[in-house]
Design a protein around this motif. Structure first.
Motif, PDB file in Angstrom:
ATOM      1  N   ILE A 137       0.838  -0.814  -0.356  1.00  0.00           N
ATOM      2  CA  ILE A 137      -0.152   0.379  -0.245  1.00  0.00           C
ATOM      3  C   ILE A 137       0.877   0.908  -0.034  1.00  0.00           C
ATOM      4  CG2 ILE A 137      -1.730   1.680   1.092  1.00  0.00           C
ATOM      5  CD1 ILE A 137      -2.767  -1.649   2.455  1.00  0.00           C
ATOM      6  N   LEU A 138       2.149   1.416   0.782  1.00  0.00           N
ATOM      7  CA  LEU A 138       3.057   2.467   1.263  1.00  0.00           C
ATOM      8  C   LEU A 138       3.716   2.798  -0.603  1.00  0.00           C
ATOM      9  CD1 LEU A 138       4.061   2.010   3.954  1.00  0.00           C
ATOM     10  CD2 LEU A 138       3.372   4.506   3.213  1.00  0.00           C
ATOM     11  N   THR A 139       4.173   1.861  -1.122  1.00  0.00           N
ATOM     12  CA  THR A 139       5.077   1.938  -2.332  1.00  0.00           C
ATOM     13  C   THR A 139       3.708   2.714  -3.499  1.00  0.00           C
ATOM     14  OG1 THR A 139       5.814   0.064  -2.142  1.00  0.00           O
ATOM     15  CG2 THR A 139       5.651   0.350  -4.035  1.00  0.00           C
ATOM     16  N   GLU A 140       1.920   2.209  -3.339  1.00  0.00           N
ATOM     17  CA  GLU A 140       1.195   1.893  -4.934  1.00  0.00           C
ATOM     18  C   GLU A 140       1.516   3.614  -3.854  1.00  0.00           C
ATOM     19  OE1 GLU A 140       0.114   1.109  -7.045  1.00  0.00           O
ATOM     20  OE2 GLU A 140       1.985  -0.024  -6.945  1.00  0.00           O
ATOM     21  N   TRP A 141       0.575   4.284  -2.667  1.00  0.00           N
ATOM     22  CA  TRP A 141       0.320   5.821  -2.256  1.00  0.00           C
ATOM     23  C   TRP A 141       1.573   6.506  -2.478  1.00  0.00           C
ATOM     24  CZ3 TRP A 141       2.865   8.302   1.854  1.00  0.00           C
ATOM     25  CH2 TRP A 141       2.141   9.439   2.164  1.00  0.00           C
ATOM     26  N   LYS A 142       3.466   6.248  -2.338  1.00  0.00           N
ATOM     27  CA  LYS A 142       3.674   7.089  -2.561  1.00  0.00           C
ATOM     28  C   LYS A 142       4.132   7.139  -4.236  1.00  0.00           C
ATOM     29  CE  LYS A 142       8.347   6.530  -0.447  1.00  0.00           C
ATOM     30  NZ  LYS A 142       9.160   5.488   0.389  1.00  0.00           N
ATOM     31  N   LYS A 143       3.861   6.664  -5.269  1.00  0.00           N
ATOM     32  CA  LYS A 143       3.656   6.552  -6.251  1.00  0.00           C
ATOM     33  C   LYS A 143       2.807   7.352  -7.229  1.00  0.00           C
ATOM     34  CE  LYS A 143       5.236   1.713  -8.638  1.00  0.00           C
ATOM     35  NZ  LYS A 143       4.281   0.373  -8.617  1.00  0.00           N
ATOM     36  N   SER A 144       1.134   7.039  -6.214  1.00  0.00           N
ATOM     37  CA  SER A 144       0.421   7.805  -6.810  1.00  0.00           C
ATOM     38  C   SER A 144       0.089  10.133  -6.066  1.00  0.00           C
ATOM     39  CB  SER A 144      -0.791   7.882  -5.881  1.00  0.00           C
ATOM     40  OG  SER A 144      -0.724   8.109  -4.335  1.00  0.00           O
ATOM     41  N   ARG A 145       1.601   9.949  -5.003  1.00  0.00           N
ATOM     42  CA  ARG A 145       2.160  10.780  -5.173  1.00  0.00           C
ATOM     43  C   ARG A 145       2.670  12.007  -5.617  1.00  0.00           C
ATOM     44  NH1 ARG A 145       3.879  12.548   0.915  1.00  0.00           N
ATOM     45  NH2 ARG A 145       2.534  14.508   0.120  1.00  0.00           N
ATOM     46  N   VAL A 146       3.889  10.858  -6.286  1.00  0.00           N
ATOM     47  CA  VAL A 146       4.873  11.425  -7.466  1.00  0.00           C
ATOM     48  C   VAL A 146       4.157  11.586  -9.011  1.00  0.00           C
ATOM     49  CG1 VAL A 146       6.228  11.043  -9.301  1.00  0.00           C
ATOM     50  CG2 VAL A 146       6.252  10.137  -6.866  1.00  0.00           C
ATOM     51  N   LYS A 147       2.680  11.458  -9.022  1.00  0.00           N
ATOM     52  CA  LYS A 147       2.127  11.139 -10.327  1.00  0.00           C
ATOM     53  C   LYS A 147       1.062  13.122 -10.165  1.00  0.00           C
ATOM     54  CE  LYS A 147       0.910   6.612 -11.259  1.00  0.00           C
ATOM     55  NZ  LYS A 147       0.432   5.756 -11.381  1.00  0.00           N
ATOM     56  N   LYS A 148       1.457  13.582  -8.380  1.00  0.00           N
ATOM     57  CA  LYS A 148       0.010  14.697  -8.731  1.00  0.00           C
ATOM     58  C   LYS A 148       1.680  15.606  -8.823  1.00  0.00           C
ATOM     59  CE  LYS A 148      -3.034  13.419  -5.030  1.00  0.00           C
ATOM     60  NZ  LYS A 148      -3.410  13.062  -3.998  1.00  0.00           N
TER      61      LYS A 148
END
Length: 235
Positions: free
Chosen positions: A224-235
Motif C-alpha cells: 500500500i505504501l509503495t502504491e501511495w508513494k507512486k500516486s503522490r509522484v504522479k500528482k
C-alpha cells in the motif's frame, strides 16, 4: 493557533520487532510521520518522543527535535497520554505555548502535510469542537454485516434493520484509522484524552489506510505504501 505535533515511538514492540524503524517501502516507518510534519504549514513545532537510541538517531538525522521518554512511561502498558503530557510539560517549561496537540502515530503512516493542516483548520474554525480525528469509511466491514453469538450459538445481527441492504444502500459508517488525533490542550491536560466527547472527523481514503501491529500488516503496508508513494509522484 499554536499546535504541537508529537510522534510517539517506543523502542519496544511485541508484535513486530523494532517496528517504528522497520524499513517499509524504502524508508523507516517513523520517517513517514516526520515527512508529514515537515510538509505541514500549520504545525508550530513537532517532536519525537522515544526511549530508543536507534529511533533518536534516525529522528535527529532528519533534524527533528527529540525528547527522551522516561522508562517508566515507555512500557508496554504505558499510556500514550502520559508520553504526550511529558512532552508538553518539557516544552512549556521552555516557555512554549500551545493551543492544541496533535498525535501522529508511526504505525498509521499514510498521511500528508495537507491532511495535518486540514485537521488543524477544522479545529480552529469549529470553536465548539474539542478534537479532530482521522477516519475512513467502512465498506464490507459495516456493522450491518456483523453478528453477536448467543449462548445457543445463534448469530444475531448488530444492525438487523440493515441486514439485507445492499452495500451501496447502507448508511455511512466510519472507522478511526489512527493517522491523526488532534485535541485542544485543556482537554489533554484536564481530561487526559485524545478522544474528547465533542469531536469531528477528517475523512481519509480507505484504500490508502494501514495500521501496523503484526508481520502480516508489514507485508500489506509494503504494497500500500509503495502504491501511495507512486500516486503522490504522479500528482
Amino acid at each position: 493557533m499554536n499546535v504541537l505535533g508529537i510522534i510517539p515511538a517506543r523502542g519496544g514492540s511485541k508484535g513486530v520487532k523494532d517496528k517504528n524503524i522497520r524499513i517499509i517501502a524504502g524508508e523507516p516507518l517513523i520517517q513517514y510521520a516526520i515527512n508529514a510534519c515537515k510538509e505541514s504549514g500549520r504545525l508550530s513545532t513537532f517532536v519525537v518522543s522515544t526511549d530508543s537510541e536507534k529511533i533518536m538517531a534516525i529522528a535527529e538525522k532528519t533534524g527533528t527535535q527529540v525528547i527522551q521518554r522516561p522508562k517508566e512511561i515507555a512500557m508496554d502498558t504505558s499510556s500514550v497520554v502520559d508520553a504526550a503530557l511529558h512532552v508538553l510539560k518539557a516544552l512549556e517549561t521552555k516557555n512554549y505555548h500551545f493551543d492544541a496537540v496533535m498525535l501522529l502515530q508511526p504505525t498509521s503512516p499514510i498521511r500528508t502535510g495537507e491532511d495535518v493542516d486540514k485537521a488543524i483548520g477544522l479545529l480552529e474554525e469549529s470553536h465548539e469542537i474539542d478534537g479532530v480525528i482521522s477516519v475512513i469509511r467502512v465498506e464490507d466491514t459495516h456493522p450491518a454485516r456483523m453478528y453477536e453469538v448467543d449462548q445457543d450459538g445463534i448469530i444475531c445481527s448488530l444492525q438487523p434493520v440493515y441486514e439485507n441492504y445492499r452495500r451501496q444502500d447502507l448508511p455511512p459508517i466510519f472507522l478511526r484509522n489512527g493517522a491523526i488525533y488532534l485535541v485542544r490542550r485543556e482537554q489533554l491536560v484536564e481530561n487526559r484524552t485524545f478522544m474528547p466527547k465533542k469531536k469531528i472527523g477528517i475523512v481519509m481514503r480507505s484504500d490508502y489506510s494501514v495500521n501496523i501491529d503484526t508481520e502480516l500488516d508489514v507485508l500489506t503496508a509494503e504494497v500500500i505504501l509503495t502504491e501511495w508513494k507512486k500516486s503522490r509522484v504522479k500528482k
